[in-house]
Design a protein around this motif. Sequence first.
Motif, PDB file in Angstrom:
ATOM      1  N   LYS A  33      82.536 -23.634  22.216  1.00  0.00           N
ATOM      2  CA  LYS A  33      81.259 -24.142  22.699  1.00  0.00           C
ATOM      3  C   LYS A  33      80.230 -24.294  21.587  1.00  0.00           C
ATOM      4  O   LYS A  33      79.268 -25.046  21.727  1.00  0.00           O
ATOM      5  CB  LYS A  33      80.722 -23.218  23.796  1.00  0.00           C
ATOM      6  N   LEU A  34      80.432 -23.569  20.470  1.00  0.00           N
ATOM      7  CA  LEU A  34      79.503 -23.699  19.334  1.00  0.00           C
ATOM      8  C   LEU A  34      79.487 -25.133  18.797  1.00  0.00           C
ATOM      9  O   LEU A  34      78.487 -25.584  18.248  1.00  0.00           O
ATOM     10  CB  LEU A  34      79.904 -22.744  18.206  1.00  0.00           C
ATOM     11  N   TYR A  35      80.624 -25.852  18.948  1.00  0.00           N
ATOM     12  CA  TYR A  35      80.732 -27.204  18.399  1.00  0.00           C
ATOM     13  C   TYR A  35      80.842 -28.272  19.472  1.00  0.00           C
ATOM     14  O   TYR A  35      81.228 -29.402  19.195  1.00  0.00           O
ATOM     15  CB  TYR A  35      81.944 -27.267  17.452  1.00  0.00           C
ATOM     16  N   LEU A  36      80.472 -27.904  20.711  1.00  0.00           N
ATOM     17  CA  LEU A  36      80.448 -28.858  21.792  1.00  0.00           C
ATOM     18  C   LEU A  36      79.014 -29.268  22.107  1.00  0.00           C
ATOM     19  O   LEU A  36      78.102 -28.442  22.032  1.00  0.00           O
ATOM     20  CB  LEU A  36      81.089 -28.265  23.057  1.00  0.00           C
ATOM     21  N   LYS A  37      78.814 -30.525  22.460  1.00  0.00           N
ATOM     22  CA  LYS A  37      77.473 -30.998  22.822  1.00  0.00           C
ATOM     23  C   LYS A  37      76.995 -30.323  24.093  1.00  0.00           C
ATOM     24  O   LYS A  37      77.774 -30.104  25.018  1.00  0.00           O
ATOM     25  CB  LYS A  37      77.494 -32.521  23.018  1.00  0.00           C
ATOM     26  N   LYS A  84      79.013 -32.348  16.254  1.00  0.00           N
ATOM     27  CA  LYS A  84      79.407 -31.770  17.543  1.00  0.00           C
ATOM     28  C   LYS A  84      79.833 -32.897  18.469  1.00  0.00           C
ATOM     29  O   LYS A  84      79.291 -34.003  18.413  1.00  0.00           O
ATOM     30  CB  LYS A  84      78.246 -30.985  18.168  1.00  0.00           C
ATOM     31  N   TYR A  85      80.802 -32.619  19.322  1.00  0.00           N
ATOM     32  CA  TYR A  85      81.322 -33.613  20.258  1.00  0.00           C
ATOM     33  C   TYR A  85      81.519 -32.966  21.629  1.00  0.00           C
ATOM     34  O   TYR A  85      81.451 -31.746  21.759  1.00  0.00           O
ATOM     35  CB  TYR A  85      82.678 -34.160  19.779  1.00  0.00           C
ATOM     36  N   SER A  86      81.751 -33.807  22.628  1.00  0.00           N
ATOM     37  CA  SER A  86      82.256 -33.305  23.899  1.00  0.00           C
ATOM     38  C   SER A  86      83.777 -33.372  23.837  1.00  0.00           C
ATOM     39  O   SER A  86      84.336 -34.117  23.032  1.00  0.00           O
ATOM     40  CB  SER A  86      81.721 -34.143  25.064  1.00  0.00           C
ATOM     41  N   LEU A  87      84.450 -32.620  24.697  1.00  0.00           N
ATOM     42  CA  LEU A  87      85.916 -32.619  24.686  1.00  0.00           C
ATOM     43  C   LEU A  87      86.485 -33.985  25.059  1.00  0.00           C
ATOM     44  O   LEU A  87      87.595 -34.326  24.656  1.00  0.00           O
ATOM     45  CB  LEU A  87      86.445 -31.560  25.650  1.00  0.00           C
TER      46      LEU A  87
END
Length: 425
Positions: free
Chosen positions: A421-425, A369-372
Amino acid sequence: MRKNYYQKLAFMGGLLILLLTFQKYTSREKEDFPEIRFITESTVPLDLDDFNPNDLDEKQWQHLGFSEKQTATILNYKKIVGGTFTSKEQFRKCYAVSPEKFAELKAFLMLPETGREAHSEKFKSYEKKEITVSKRFNPDRFSAGEWISMGFSEKQAEAILKYRNYLGGSFVSKEKFRECFIISSENYSKLEPYLVLPEKTPDGFKHSGQHYSTASKIQYRSFDPNALDMSGWRALGFSEKQAQTIVNYRDRNLKGSFTSLEDIQKCFVISPEKFAELRPYIKLSPDINKKQESRQETDFSKTDLNTITFKQLLEFGLDERSAGSMLGFRKKLGGFVNKQQILDTYNIDKEMVQKLISTCLLNTSNVPKYSLTDAPEEWLKDHPYFKYSAEKIIFYRTSYHDDKKILKLLKLKPEYEERMKLYLK
């Protein structure tokens, strides 16, 4: 006479004075008349950001200064051209967009200038998929999942298997493999050195379920399908490739033995006509069920859906297409975050997968997971949930360093934003 003359003259002078007075009065009214202003399409200056016209709904078009009728015309025009604007040139041709309005919006449209550029970009995006192969392999033994892991899409993998089945369960030669329409010349040149197949197609080959016609009729005798090796299956009229496929199906997919006539019938290289010929002579060992029960089986209640293998999925009961589709989608995502994603996978047996997800565990601790603002560009462009907005994200994060602000600027549908959002920190 003189008196009458002066009276007329006085009357004419008075009339002239009245006319001059009236003219002066009316000219004042004209001077006080308010300044005329023409209403343009957008009287309010717009604070525009880059946007994709294919993402806008009715209200957003009106926010850009278009009337309800103009908005309806634009949306109808978009349907007429195929559901999406592919270039600025195409958008300009919509008669509800005046030249002045187009000039105002042109710099902010996230579209190629012309249709040719759009076509070339689409072609380039398709070509981005790289086919990777590192060792020699027999394509007759490859499942859908293995084709997908090599770099082919789910639909391409399915088409390759259908073509192989059409040939009778084997590609027979490199010549026949090359004829598969889904494999481009470029990809064939990459695969050819690694193919474990003869160069030329043997004489007498026919793709009708069996590879070669036999002049003499086969004399059938009772046989145990679990005791036959390749030569035994060839004696029953199957080609070498078909015999190899049957043995692999029995040893790999069924873990070493046919447990019923249905298992044999499901082997795709055995046509219904051939099975009807063999059925009276098939004698399964009576203790086969005991052997099946004594085998070590996977405990699916302790199996993680993010690490489950292709063979385990087949063991659970999924067919090759469902198993390949599920693992292919999991690879693209980098791992499942919730079980609903598995049910949303294309080309799966939903009833069987529902049983699977209700039985197995789901561990999400290793899903990346990452932030944009710090997500790698390659990850954004490859991830199914981010790739269609990747260019916008990369552009916006050069100016903004807050995920909430970037998500707001993307103007996504709520369901698409929730998936991100499922793959965002």
